[in-house]
Design a protein around this motif. Sequence first.
Motif, short mmCIF file in Angstrom:
data_model
loop_
_atom_site.label_atom_id
_atom_site.label_comp_id
_atom_site.label_asym_id
_atom_site.label_seq_id
_atom_site.Cartn_x
_atom_site.Cartn_y
_atom_site.Cartn_z
N GLU A 18 -12.74 19.91 5.41
CA GLU A 18 -13.77 19.05 5.99
C GLU A 18 -14.64 19.85 6.94
N LEU A 37 3.19 16.87 16.46
CA LEU A 37 3.58 15.72 15.63
C LEU A 37 5.10 15.53 15.66
N ARG A 45 -14.91 19.29 0.40
CA ARG A 45 -13.76 18.39 0.52
C ARG A 45 -13.01 18.29 -0.81
N PHE A 71 0.79 -1.24 0.00
CA PHE A 71 0.00 0.00 0.00
C PHE A 71 0.82 1.28 0.00
N GLY A 72 2.13 1.19 -0.02
CA GLY A 72 2.93 2.41 -0.14
C GLY A 72 2.99 3.21 1.14
N GLU A 73 3.82 4.23 1.11
CA GLU A 73 4.03 5.07 2.29
C GLU A 73 2.77 5.83 2.67
N ILE A 74 2.69 6.19 3.93
CA ILE A 74 1.58 7.01 4.39
C ILE A 74 1.68 8.36 3.67
N ASN A 75 0.58 8.83 3.16
CA ASN A 75 0.63 10.06 2.36
C ASN A 75 -0.74 10.72 2.31
N PRO A 76 -1.23 11.14 3.47
CA PRO A 76 -2.58 11.73 3.48
C PRO A 76 -2.59 13.09 2.80
N PRO A 77 -3.74 13.48 2.24
CA PRO A 77 -3.85 14.83 1.68
C PRO A 77 -3.74 15.85 2.80
N GLN A 78 -3.29 17.04 2.46
CA GLN A 78 -3.17 18.11 3.46
C GLN A 78 -4.52 18.81 3.55
N ARG A 79 -5.38 18.21 4.37
CA ARG A 79 -6.76 18.68 4.43
C ARG A 79 -6.96 19.56 5.65
N LEU A 139 -9.15 20.48 8.53
CA LEU A 139 -10.21 19.78 9.25
C LEU A 139 -11.00 20.76 10.11
N ASN A 153 -6.73 19.29 12.69
CA ASN A 153 -5.30 19.13 12.42
C ASN A 153 -4.49 19.33 13.69
N ALA A 154 -3.53 18.47 13.89
CA ALA A 154 -2.65 18.62 15.06
C ALA A 154 -1.65 19.73 14.80
#
Lengths: 407, 407
Positions: A348, A28, A342, A5-13, A15, A22-23
């Motif tokens: 979000e 982080l 979104r 599934f590849g590296e973690i790569n969430p969109p910069q959303r 929230l 967002n933290a």
Amino acid sequence: MSDFFGEINPPQRLLMGPGPVNAHPRVLRAMSADLLGQFDPEMTAYMNEVMALYRGVFQTQNRWTFLIDGTARAGIEAALVSLIEPGSKVLIVRSGRFGLLLTEIAERLGAAYSTVDAPWGEVVPMARIREAALDYRPHVIACVHGDTSTTMAQPLEGLGELCREIGALSYVDATATLGGMAVEADKWGADIVTGGLQKCMGGPSGSAPITISDRAAEFIFSRRHTEKGIRTTDAEDGDRARIGSNYFDLAMIMDYWSDKRLNHHTEATTMLYGARECARLVLAEGLETRFERHAKAGAAMAAGARAMGLSVYGDDRYRMTNVTGIHIPAGLDDAAVRRRMREDFEIEIGTAFGPLQGKIWRIGAMGYNAMKHKVLITLGALEACLRAEGFAVTGSGVDAALEVFNG
Amino acid sequence: MSDFFGEINPPQRLLMGPGPVNAHPRVLRAMSADLLGQFDPEMTAYMNEVMALYRGVFQTQNRWTFLIDGTARAGIEAALVSLIEPGSKVLIVRSGRFGLLLTEIAERLGAAYSTVDAPWGEVVPMARIREAALDYRPHVIACVHGDTSTTMAQPLEGLGELCREIGALSYVDATATLGGMAVEADKWGADIVTGGLQKCMGGPSGSAPITISDRAAEFIFSRRHTEKGIRTTDAEDGDRARIGSNYFDLAMIMDYWSDKRLNHHTEATTMLYGARECARLVLAEGLETRFERHAKAGAAMAAGARAMGLSVYGDDRYRMTNVTGIHIPAGLDDAAVRRRMREDFEIEIGTAFGPLQGKIWRIGAMGYNAMKHKVLITLGALEACLRAEGFAVTGSGVDAALEVFNG
């Protein structure tokens, strides 16, 4: 899943829902620090620092102020399972989903309970709580400070006084307000208050700060039963009913956070690093400054919504500052608006639960996201999405919000 | 606390105890990714990926394979509270501290139980488990795969067959072995297996992977009681006793991880990112390669200890590969040796609990630390510390270990 599934790569959303948000980047980063053994002196020193920091966050002198390893909901259950004995009478203050959750947990713990309710969107006046308590004579009064399901903040002044008068202990779920609105454990006289990181504290879900008054701790220690495998001949067991959970046994968890360092779970080090950084950010900003920042962001969001012709949900006098409920205009497609937000804007916003599902949006501005530019961007995007879905916007939400920020 | 204790800045310590151990740097980096809303499609896609990845890690086809938001101990309690009804009969297999923990939890849940025990340092032969089960006729058989308190690994072949024969469900605590020794949920026929990240998985404590067989899931769903506040008219409640915990209600947690996405807790996103990366590392390395790496590191540690004139604890046939118990030589000051290891070499080794306290050290080589150089460095440091404390070292532990690695 050839590459798993590849590296973690969430969109910069962005929230802007009712949480998680967002933290803060510093949180982080703190969480990427290397681990320590759970009894290493540096680790126990960090644990002690966390206790001191969260005393500041909860505005309390309570010695017993620490973290539960789990989400905010874990903190709620730890408090209730430790306060409630089989057959205990619990008075539950309810006007939203998280009030219902308290009932749910009390039922599972075999407690007798009574409720004092207000319709969703309102709060329960302390006079009614008092009346119910004098009538029911509970062992525990449980309530929610900010119920994100309704965006209402329950006034709690006088709770501790009432409890002392009738010999009850009190519990307050402050998950949604801790670090964003005044959570004053000592001023309220609350016996246990719990929170979470993923809302106004500006961290990720997974750690639940808790503070416990000396009188509640004394009660909980009277239920102490040191676990097999680490118990020694001088184990100080209490004489009351053993707590029904091992993981949430606050007596054992206090022994773990005390100088005894009696082993219980293996502290979630990375989450502790995160919780520590959240509290450092809160205290360095200053509580009053921080609450004011949330209040301004919330006021701007509400003003912006109103300027566009939307109506704000709930009683203005009791609205939480960090999340705003907005009535979804009749005929508008809730899901379509949120999808545009979104997909076109990477923002979000939240929907709602239970009786409010499909009725209101919940737009948060909390923690790292309770900032002018994020409120303005959200309102600007919402205006575009409302227009695209055919809503006749009546004015500029951005301008109205700017006025709040600059006025 | 004028600067609120300063930035997080732990020493770079080599954690060669029984866990937690140092997390793989890739795991810590993955955990610094930005957060997502809990119902955002990218987040639910990550949740589904985690389910697929942990099926590989647990060597199972079980649909219900996911994470519990808490430490490894949270996974244990979630499994037991969901399997055990008031009055359930539980057979507990015990030969160490974590077997005692299962008893502790069963007692708190109001279960009847019987135990089949072996002395610490031994395991319980399946024939004895079988005999006890046929006699007691339990609803649940609960056991520990690797009990780090004793460093022994309990053989579990035949467990599932036995359970099916007597109509019982089984639970296995694999906290200390998952990702380091073969944890074969399907081959064992185990109904629920739980783990943790902080040992062989190479991550931080705070997330508990779990896998649940279809038959166990069916039983648990027969206890389903959808919580107030999110329940709709078509809520599919079961007819058996409601689960005694809300936070650990596996029926609700499965509904949350299913396509229904029924809201329960707020998923601990950062811990999920970490758990995902742990599993990616495990599967990319390959299970067999990884188990072999742990076996070699453990064998080298034992050979090194023996070469120095120390004796290894427990039955060689059943020792865990990832943690080695070493008898503390008579007359040696346990704490002084460990202090030298920590203060002079920044290496942590473990002490022990209960009957083994002060009797053995537990030296782990697991996850990111099950590596040649870390084993050699630890043995070299231990030799120096033993000498400094007056122990007559009989040979080179480093050489003996090197022979295992290179031979």
